[in-house]
Write an enzyme that holds these catalytic residues in place. Structure first.
Site, PDB file in Angstrom:
ATOM      1  N   GLU A 323       0.895  -1.201   0.001  1.00  0.00           N
ATOM      2  CA  GLU A 323       0.183   0.058  -0.112  1.00  0.00           C
ATOM      3  C   GLU A 323       0.930   1.250  -0.001  1.00  0.00           C
ATOM      4  O   GLU A 323       1.207   1.859   0.982  1.00  0.00           O
ATOM      5  CB  GLU A 323      -0.967  -0.037   1.220  1.00  0.00           C
ATOM      6  CG  GLU A 323      -2.057   0.995   0.960  1.00  0.00           C
ATOM      7  CD  GLU A 323      -1.689   2.303   1.225  1.00  0.00           C
ATOM      8  OE1 GLU A 323      -1.249   2.900   0.485  1.00  0.00           O
ATOM      9  OE2 GLU A 323      -1.831   2.871   2.577  1.00  0.00           O
ATOM     10  N   GLU A 332       3.757   8.295  -4.319  1.00  0.00           N
ATOM     11  CA  GLU A 332       4.404   7.692  -2.908  1.00  0.00           C
ATOM     12  C   GLU A 332       5.498   6.946  -3.714  1.00  0.00           C
ATOM     13  O   GLU A 332       5.879   6.188  -2.776  1.00  0.00           O
ATOM     14  CB  GLU A 332       3.527   7.291  -2.093  1.00  0.00           C
ATOM     15  CG  GLU A 332       2.883   8.283  -1.282  1.00  0.00           C
ATOM     16  CD  GLU A 332       1.710   7.848   0.045  1.00  0.00           C
ATOM     17  OE1 GLU A 332       2.078   6.478   0.378  1.00  0.00           O
ATOM     18  OE2 GLU A 332       1.184   8.627   0.296  1.00  0.00           O
TER      19      GLU A 332
HETATM   20  C1  LIG Z   1       1.747   4.431   3.156  1.00  0.00           C
HETATM   21  S1  LIG Z   1       2.455   3.472   4.070  1.00  0.00           S
HETATM   22  C2  LIG Z   1       1.559   2.048   4.601  1.00  0.00           C
HETATM   23  C3  LIG Z   1       1.917   1.210   5.766  1.00  0.00           C
HETATM   24  C4  LIG Z   1       0.748   0.142   6.022  1.00  0.00           C
HETATM   25  N1  LIG Z   1       0.747  -0.864   4.987  1.00  0.00           N
HETATM   26  C5  LIG Z   1      -0.208   0.452   6.305  1.00  0.00           C
HETATM   27  O1  LIG Z   1      -1.549   0.323   5.659  1.00  0.00           O
HETATM   28  O2  LIG Z   1      -0.510   1.068   7.590  1.00  0.00           O
HETATM   29  C6  LIG Z   1       3.717   3.035   3.315  1.00  0.00           C
HETATM   30  C7  LIG Z   1       4.958   2.067   3.917  1.00  0.00           C
HETATM   31  O3  LIG Z   1       5.851   1.658   3.210  1.00  0.00           O
HETATM   32  C8  LIG Z   1       7.274   1.724   3.704  1.00  0.00           C
HETATM   33  N2  LIG Z   1       8.198   1.713   2.517  1.00  0.00           N
HETATM   34  C9  LIG Z   1       8.332   2.569   1.587  1.00  0.00           C
HETATM   35  N3  LIG Z   1       8.959   2.263   0.499  1.00  0.00           N
HETATM   36  C10 LIG Z   1       9.720   1.226   1.023  1.00  0.00           C
HETATM   37  C11 LIG Z   1      10.365   0.357   0.564  1.00  0.00           C
HETATM   38  N4  LIG Z   1      11.156   0.645  -0.646  1.00  0.00           N
HETATM   39  N5  LIG Z   1      10.957  -0.688   1.364  1.00  0.00           N
HETATM   40  C12 LIG Z   1      10.128  -1.096   2.333  1.00  0.00           C
HETATM   41  N6  LIG Z   1       9.225  -0.230   2.934  1.00  0.00           N
HETATM   42  C13 LIG Z   1       9.025   0.888   2.147  1.00  0.00           C
HETATM   43  C14 LIG Z   1       7.017   2.949   4.353  1.00  0.00           C
HETATM   44  O4  LIG Z   1       8.144   3.128   5.346  1.00  0.00           O
HETATM   45  C15 LIG Z   1       5.645   2.991   5.008  1.00  0.00           C
HETATM   46  O5  LIG Z   1       5.818   2.232   6.294  1.00  0.00           O
END
Ligand SMILES: C[S@@+](CC[C@H](N)C(=O)[O-])C[C@H]1O[C@@H](n2cnc3c(N)ncnc32)[C@H](O)[C@@H]1O
Length: 518
Positions: A323, A332
């Site tokens: 997500e 994002e």
């Molecule tokens: C919009 S948040 C959603 C988090 C969770 N799935 C939720 O619904 O609460 C996106 C998450 O992806 C993580 N993230 C972003 N890019 C990433 C990457 N390249 N590898 C691992 N995690 C990542 C961020 O740290 C964040 O925790």
């Protein structure tokens, strides 16, 4: 200056200034200027009003706009533009009360303008069987909409035979008390009406626990993800020969774990043997994932602290769930994270594709707020905002799509020009952005006005402002040009709006004001 619009003697300007001065003396916060004029006197009127709003006294000037004038909006717009869209300039809108027209159309046309007061002539009210004044059903709804916009209502005394003002006011109070209540899922969003926020950057930044907490409150979003996971698990189980092997599902960007809980639930509901892996690059969120793994998930989850773009597991997974969707779908950096990851990690991606949508939008409130942040920078930066005092001038249209199916092209630059036939007259203040996503087959999420997923409140639309608003007439063709560009560790949008009257010029060229970091 001599003019009929002030209706007094031969020095109307001096008269107006005197009254404003008196208003200041008695401590009035606002003064009402004489009714706005068109034709030859329009420039003098605009000049006078501009000088009042630029004066050191902190008064707001309400420009009286009479809706019975066919060019009422154009008159107001001229004064507003002469005053450089000053925040100290607002509208006092006088309804004509003559037509049997639908009052909701007036709200729709004027909601993007800084209307402070709406004046209802007493003749707008009908008499009910008991002899008391009431409004037609659509006018009642219109009053609710004005109240919702925070606009004050006033009643103007009519002729003999019209309803008494005090009875009309009592009726309006009754309408206010019987206003439909806001649904619980809207109440939290209401606090953010027309509040501009910088888009989140979950790849470059480390999100805070309270941000995750806000995400987790949006049950409909996770219900849709769970439905998509069940279908993907069932399809994967049906397609495989070696049924002994566990299905491996990776939640990439797991945050504090709401999708992990849903994945475990989806596995139980589909009665399949599923191994769940949670990958997260935010070290603090990983601490919470370990805690939940112990306390909630019985240690069933493999928690991995890694960036999904570089993570290399021993075994390829079956389903990758993430997500990373922003208000504009790809803002994002889901494409940058998922396209490469999918090739190495899994066969199926949830979401499978997402589409960004745009539409020209008018909103004095959003434009003024953006400008108040300061200078050109503020008007060359996109915002996330719960648009309320805004008018989308034509139905939204898709501008580009990202798809994550095996074999898809992974390049992430995009551009497009979209043609709109707008509802006017209006002042275009920028471009509204939305997205929809196909999570899996028919399970979709949308924040587009026409297809919005019921009760989902995680995402507000995007607002791409333009530096100089552009006036459009009803039926005009408006072109919105958008680019998604990347270089090095940055991705950004550039945008430009063309109307028959001119062009906004290109905004955020080479990402010089706003970019999203990799
Ligand atoms: C919009 S948040 C959603 C988090 C969770 N799935 C939720 O619904 O609460 C996106 C998450 O992806 C993580 N993230 C972003 N890019 C990433 C990457 N390249 N590898 C691992 N995690 C990542 C961020 O740290 C964040 O925790």
């Amino acid at each position: 200056m001599t003019s009929k619009w002030a209706g007094e003697g031969d020095n109307a300007e001096a008269l107006v200034r005197k009254e404003v001065e008196f208003g200041e003396y008695v401590g009035l916060k606002s003064v009402v200027a004489p009714a706005v004029v068109g034709g030859d006197a329009a420039a003098s009127y605009g000049q006078l009003v501009s000088s009042l709003v630029e004066a050191p006294e902190p008064q707001t000037v309400l420009v009286r706009v009479q809706l019975e004038e066919s060019d009422a909006w154009q008159r107001w717009n001229r004064v507003r533009l002469m005053s450089n869209s000053s925040t100290r300039l607002q509208v006092l809108l006088e309804l004509s009360g003559k037509s049997d027209g639908d009052g909701r159309t007036v709200v729709q046309h004027w909601r993007a303008e800084p209307v402070h007061v709406v004046v209802l002539p007493a003749r707008l009210f009908l008499q009910n069987a008991g002899g008391y004044p009431v409004l037609r059903r659509w006018d009642q709804e219109a009053m609710h909409q004005w109240m919702d916009l925070g606009v004050a209502l006033a009643v103007q005394q009519g002729d003999d035979g019209d309803a008494e003002v005090k009875d009309c006011v009592r009726y309006l109070r009754h309408l206010a008390e019987t206003r439909p209540t806001t649904a619980a899922h809207c109440a939290a969003s209401d606090a953010y009406r027309d509040v501009l926020q910088a888009p989140l950057q979950p790849l470059m930044d480390q999100l805070a626990s309270e941000t995750y907490e806000v995400f987790e409150a949006d049950a409909p979003k996770y219900e849709h993800y769970e439905a998509a996971m069940i279908q993907a698990i069932v399809d994967t189980a049906a397609a495989r020969q070696d049924s002994d092997r566990q299905i491996v599902l990776v939640v990439a960007g797991a945050g504090r774990g709401p999708l992990v809980s849903r994945a475990l639930h989806a596995a139980r509901r589909s009665a399949a043997d599923v191994a769940v892996v949670a990958v997260e690059k935010n070290a603090s969120a990983v601490v919470e994932l370990h805690r939940r793994n112990m306390s909630l998930w019985g240690g069933a989850v493999d928690v991995v602290h890694a960036d999904m773009r570089r993570w290399a597991p021993a075994q390829r997974a079956d389903i990758l769930v993430s997500e990373l969707l922003g208000s504009f779908g790809d803002n994002e950096l889901a494409p940058e994270c998922l396209a490469g990851a999918l090739e190495r990690l899994a066969n199926v991606c949830i979401p499978r594709r997402y589409t960004a949508y745009v539409a020209p939008v008018s909103s004095s409130a959003l434009f003024r707020s953006a400008r108040e942040f300061g200078g050109t920078h503020a008007l060359e930066t996109p915002y996330v905002v719960n648009m309320h005092a805004a008018r989308v001038l034509a139905p939204e249209q898709p501008v580009w799509e990202f798809s994550h199916m095996p074999g898809d092209n992974v390049h992430s630059q995009r551009s497009n020009t979209i043609k709109f036939r707008v509802q006017g007259p209006a002042l275009v203040h920028g471009v509204a952005g939305f997205f929809d996503a196909e999570l899996y087959t028919d399970v979709r999420l949308s924040i587009c006005p026409a297809t919005h997923t019921a009760e989902m409140h995680s995402w507000f639309p995007m607002f791409f402002p333009i530096q100089v608003p552009l006036a459009v007439a009803d039926g005009d063709e408006v072109l919105v040009h958008m680019w998604r560009r990347s270089a090095g560790a940055k991705t950004w949008y550039e945008w430009c709006v063309d109307t028959p009257g001119g062009t906004s010029g290109l905004h955020n060229v080479n990402g010089h004001e706003f970019w999203i970091g990799h």
